[in-house]
Design a protein around this motif. Structure first.
Motif, mmCIF file in Angstrom:
data_model
loop_
_atom_site.group_PDB
_atom_site.id
_atom_site.type_symbol
_atom_site.label_atom_id
_atom_site.label_comp_id
_atom_site.label_asym_id
_atom_site.label_seq_id
_atom_site.Cartn_x
_atom_site.Cartn_y
_atom_site.Cartn_z
ATOM 1 N N LEU A 238 -2.046 26.839 -5.600
ATOM 2 C CA LEU A 238 -2.187 25.670 -4.612
ATOM 3 C C LEU A 238 -1.388 24.430 -5.273
ATOM 4 O O LEU A 238 -0.556 23.731 -4.006
ATOM 5 N N ALA B 241 -4.913 28.375 -1.633
ATOM 6 C CA ALA B 241 -3.682 28.433 -0.923
ATOM 7 C C ALA B 241 -3.249 29.095 0.066
ATOM 8 O O ALA B 241 -2.664 28.595 1.115
ATOM 9 N N SER C 259 -5.927 19.546 0.075
ATOM 10 C CA SER C 259 -5.273 20.401 0.749
ATOM 11 C C SER C 259 -5.744 20.858 2.005
ATOM 12 O O SER C 259 -6.649 20.480 2.373
#
Length: 744
Positions: free
Chosen positions: A411, A515, A615
């Motif tokens: 990530l 991710a 994120s």
């Protein structure tokens, strides 16, 4: 420590240094160091002990893996403080000062740093690792690699089948003019020295208490295993343990094989009963706990390839019952399951888990053995020897080394790709400038930038691992391990100099699912639906979603891994396959037999998350990453079956270990036991490799955080290890609370 003890410690330090400096041959030097070290590090037999054997290293010593120490280790700060605090009465101070200065550069970790800097410093333009290997550090994508030789498990069955005397005879048949063989013979005598150490202590205790039958029994067991191979369960248990202690083993292999026949024979002959055996296993568990390696201490049960499955199963049931009664975080009891196994063993495993023990951890031989054959390119017999060691990394018992010495945060790689290679937590350049987000016209452009952040870091840690092995080989033979590792004695070669059958390395992958979910969200919102530009999305992340709750909900609503959603799962598989194949591609460059990735995560998923910014999966600054192959926290909303379906889609021939966490309420697991059993069996029959079961409700976890004094015995599974919930860092506690709990 009193004055005499402090002076004795420094006298030992000087003696250790003298032996090291005056023995040019590295094998004989190590053997003579071990002869000196063993009686110094052994701890006294304590009242109530049922097994002899415990150690404590000082600031100087030799160990392949004790507490993460690295071959010839030297704790300079500790030595310096002890010296400075006691100068007024210590003798030989000038010699001590000279020895401290000598070990500053002679300790093996210093040599590793120096080697890495000279050979591969150019691979580390951001100076994250150079002269800092073995330290804490999480700048950019990769952690600073460790210096250690971990997860190497010798053939303990051979030790117990031969005994020390016949092991010596076998080694003595080799060329005794070879210093390596000479050193192995000395090493066997160090085990005898440890036995004699405790025999002497027991003699003194028996003089004071001549009618103590337990002390007499322990003395008799030690006397027998000193000269003969073990004949009873307790003799075998004692020989195993004393060898494990002095060789600093952190994982204990397939115990139901190497002890099962002894136990079954004693049980049949009436030499021992179940309750007596449990009392000795409880003492063993206590000694393992005192070592304190919660990320290690694996005991493996079950599985294909056992010579006497019925005998092994008897001991496996006993070990699970011991775990049920003790309810401790180690040892990490692990059960290898397979089609046609004894259902009583499988049921017992689920019942122990249902009581909140978090053990045994479950693995599927039907999935893993064929995958390991392909992944490691080994024959069936060797593949059946696999062990999930430590946090769950696969090694071959007595046949391979495979230390995970680093970790990569995928990530963070995406964060760097979106910011010209800049680490937004530390606000420094930590990766290559892969371009402006405005220039990522297609998703594939973004993907290329993402992988470009990974590749140099992966190369860096792979070479660091090989350097770690090379420095060990140049300085030591790791004799206690080499003695019982195939094919060291057969070839007459040490562990890391062509002796061990399989020479592996690996790196741990963090944030893979976080991710993947973030990439899915970006692909969906920016490139497929074109709801926002990538530049707009990045600005929202940089604001930590403040003022952008609507946009955050959009990101959270995108397909997520863990729900049997093909789109999300395809992205997870793409990320997984990329890092797995990129790792394998480094095999030839490093000179290893295999270099592979593992996705086993311990609490590092929360620690790495703490330094990773917001994120596109919807997580905010500092929140934990998804743990191993588990779903992003709280995003597995479609039920347990859907989560397991996502987990089973990976190609298990591409990795060296994965972890799958799943949590159920105790009510569901107890009231619908048969359905839970069928669910787990179906997962294993359909490419499922592993399960960490946590049977506890979310409400109990919340209450435990609020009132820790009432929940001291609440055990949870983090990823690659278990812990008492109330002892965890609050960051990790919050990550566990937020995981999905499946209820009826």
């Amino acid at each position: 420590m009193n004055r005499k003890h402090i002076q004795d410690t420094f006298d030992y330090f000087l003696h250790f240094t003298e032996i090291y400096r005056t023995n040019e041959n590295k094998y004989l030097r190590e053997a003579r160091i071990l002869k000196l070290q063993i009686p110094h590090i052994l701890q006294d037999f304590q009242k109530g002990d049922l097994l002899a054997g415990s150690i404590h290293h000082t600031f100087i010593g030799f160990s392949p893996q004790y507490g993460g120490k690295y071959i010839y280790f030297f704790e300079e700060d500790q030595a310096r403080k002890l010296l400075d605090d006691n100068r007024e009465f210590l003798s030989r101070i000038d010699e001590i000062e000279a020895a401290i200065a000598y070990w500053h550069t002679e300790r093996t970790l210093y040599k590793l740093n120096d080697r890495f800097a000279s050979k591969h410093g150019h691979l580390d333009p951001y100076q994250k690792a150079v002269h800092r290997l073995g330290e804490e550090g999480r700048l950019g994508v990769s952690s600073i690699p460790d210096g250690r030789l971990a997860l190497t498990i010798p053939d303990l069955d051979k030790l117990l089948q031969l005994g020390l005397h016949h092991l010596y005879e076998e080694a003595a048949l080799k060329d005794q003019t070879d210093p390596f063989i000479q050193a192995l013979l000395i090493t066997i005598t160090t085990v005898e020295d440890a036995i004699d150490f405790y025999k002497y202590q027991l003699c003194s205790l028996l003089e004071k208490d001549p009618d103590n039958t337990e002390l007499r029994r322990i003395y008799a067991d030690l006397s027998r295993i000193r000269y003969q191979k073990p004949n009873t369960f307790l003799e075998a248990l004692q020989l195993f343990w004393i060898y494990a202690v002095i060789s600093d083993l952190m994982n204990y292999g397939r115990m139901d094989i190497y002890l099962g026949d002894f136990y079954a024979a004693d049980l049949q002959q009436g030499i021992i009963d179940e309750e007596t055996a449990i009392s000795y296993l409880t003492d063993l568990y206590g000694k393992i706990r005192r070592i304190g390696k919660i990320h290690d201490a694996r005991i493996i049960l079950g599985g294909l390839g056992r010579r006497n499955p019925q005998n092994a199963d008897q001991l496996a049931l006993l070990l699970m019952e011991t775990t049920r009664r003790t309810k401790e975080v180690i040892p990490q009891l692990t059960l290898r399951c397979y089609e046609g196994m004894n259902q009583t063993v499988f049921d017992k495993a689920l019942q122990v888990n249902a009581e909140g023990c978090s053990f045994p951890i479950l693995y599927s031989d039907d999935t893993n053995i064929p995958a390991i054959q392909k992944a490691f390119q080994v024959n069936l017999d060797d593949a059946m020897s696999y062990i999930p060691a430590g946090c769950g990394e696969y090694i071959l018992e007595g046949r391979s080394v495979g230390t995970p010495n680093s970790s990569l945060n995928l990530l963070k790689a995406l964060e760097l790709a979106l910011h010209h290679g800049r680490d937004m937590y530390y606000q420094v350049q930590a990766g290559p400038d892969t371009g402006a987000v405005e220039d990522f016209a297609t998703f594939e452009d973004l993907w290329d930038a993402f992988t470009a952040q990974i590749d140099p870091e992966l190369t860096l840690v792979a070479f660091a691992e090989k350097d770690c092995y090379d420095i060990i080989a140049e300085n030591a033979g790791c004799l206690h391990l080499s003695l019982l590792m195939h094919d060291c004695l057969e070839k007459g070669k040490p562990l890391l100099e062509g002796g061990v059958r399989y020479f592996h390395g690996m790196t741990e992958i963090m944030g893979m699912i976080s991710a993947a979910d973030s990439l899915t969200a970006i692909k969906t919102l920016v490139y497929d639906r074109q709801i926002m530009s990538l530049k707009q999305l990045v600005s929202i992340l940089d604001a930590n979603f403040e003022g952008y709750e609507k946009e955050r909900r959009l990101m959270q609503s995108c397909p997520k891994y863990g729900n049997d959603n093909d789109e999300a799962d395809r992205m997870a598989i793409r990320v997984f396959n990329y890092i797995a194949k990129a790792s394998l591609a480094l095999t030839d460059q490093t000179g290893l037999d295999k270099y592979m990735m593992v996705s086993v995560n311990n609490s590092e998923s929360a620690v790495w998350g703490n330094v990773t910014m917001a994120s596109a999966c919807g997580r905010k600054n500092g929140e934990a990453l998804a743990n191993a192959n588990g779903a992003s926290i709280g995003c597995d909303r479609s039920g347990a079956t859907a989560l397991l379906n996502s987990m089973r889609k990976f190609d298990h021939s591409l990795h060296a270990g994965v972890i799958n966490n799943i949590r159920f309420t105790k009510e569901l697991f107890t009231d619908q036991f048969d359905k839970m059993k069928q669910l787990i069996q179906a997962f294993f029959m359909n490419n499922g490799s592993q399960l960490n079961l946590m049977v506890i409700g979310k409400d109990d976890l919340i209450k435990a955080k609020e009132h820790p004094e009432k929940y001291q015995n609440l055990i949870v599974r983090i990823g690659g290890f278990s812990a008492r919930f109330v002892e965890l860092d609050p960051i990790v506690q919050e990550e566990i609370i937020r995981r999905t709990t499946f209820a009826s």
